[in-house]
Design a protein around this motif. Structure first.
Motif, short mmCIF file in Angstrom:
data_model
loop_
_atom_site.label_atom_id
_atom_site.label_comp_id
_atom_site.label_asym_id
_atom_site.label_seq_id
_atom_site.Cartn_x
_atom_site.Cartn_y
_atom_site.Cartn_z
N UNK A 173 0.82 -1.21 0.00
CA UNK A 173 0.00 0.00 0.00
C UNK A 173 0.85 1.26 0.00
N UNK A 174 2.04 1.18 -0.58
CA UNK A 174 2.91 2.35 -0.62
C UNK A 174 2.53 3.24 -1.80
N UNK A 175 2.91 4.51 -1.70
CA UNK A 175 2.62 5.48 -2.76
C UNK A 175 3.21 4.98 -4.07
N UNK A 176 2.42 5.04 -5.12
CA UNK A 176 2.85 4.57 -6.43
C UNK A 176 2.52 3.12 -6.69
N UNK A 177 2.07 2.40 -5.66
CA UNK A 177 1.74 0.99 -5.81
C UNK A 177 0.53 0.80 -6.71
N UNK A 178 0.53 -0.29 -7.46
CA UNK A 178 -0.59 -0.62 -8.34
C UNK A 178 -1.57 -1.51 -7.59
N UNK A 238 -1.89 4.13 -6.27
CA UNK A 238 -2.01 4.85 -5.01
C UNK A 238 -1.29 6.19 -5.13
N UNK A 239 -2.00 7.25 -4.75
CA UNK A 239 -1.46 8.60 -4.84
C UNK A 239 -0.88 9.06 -3.51
#
Length: 64
Positions: free
Chosen positions: A14-19, A34-35
């Motif tokens: 669930x990190x930023x940039x994750x698809x 994820x923004x």
């Protein structure tokens, strides 16, 4: 029973940039990203209960 390593491999990134895959209101699934807070439009109001901001991929008109 599985090891701790197996359990951690099944977790969601669930990190930023994750698809991620997003289930839409009509029941279909759509890919999203994820923004981070700096990527949110100024018009987007975020409350603590709103969850993780996700932008649908391939849709310029998609909301966050």
């Amino acid at each position: 029973m599985g090891s701790d390593d197996e359990a951690s491999n099944k977790g969601i990134d669930a990190s930023v940039g994750g698809l991620v895959w997003v289930r839409r209101r009509n029941g279909s699934w759509w890919p999203g990203r994820i923004l981070g807070p700096e990527e949110l439009p100024e018009s987007c109001l975020v409350s603590p209960k709103s969850g993780t901001p996700v932008k649908l991929l391939g849709r310029e008109d998609a909301s966050v």
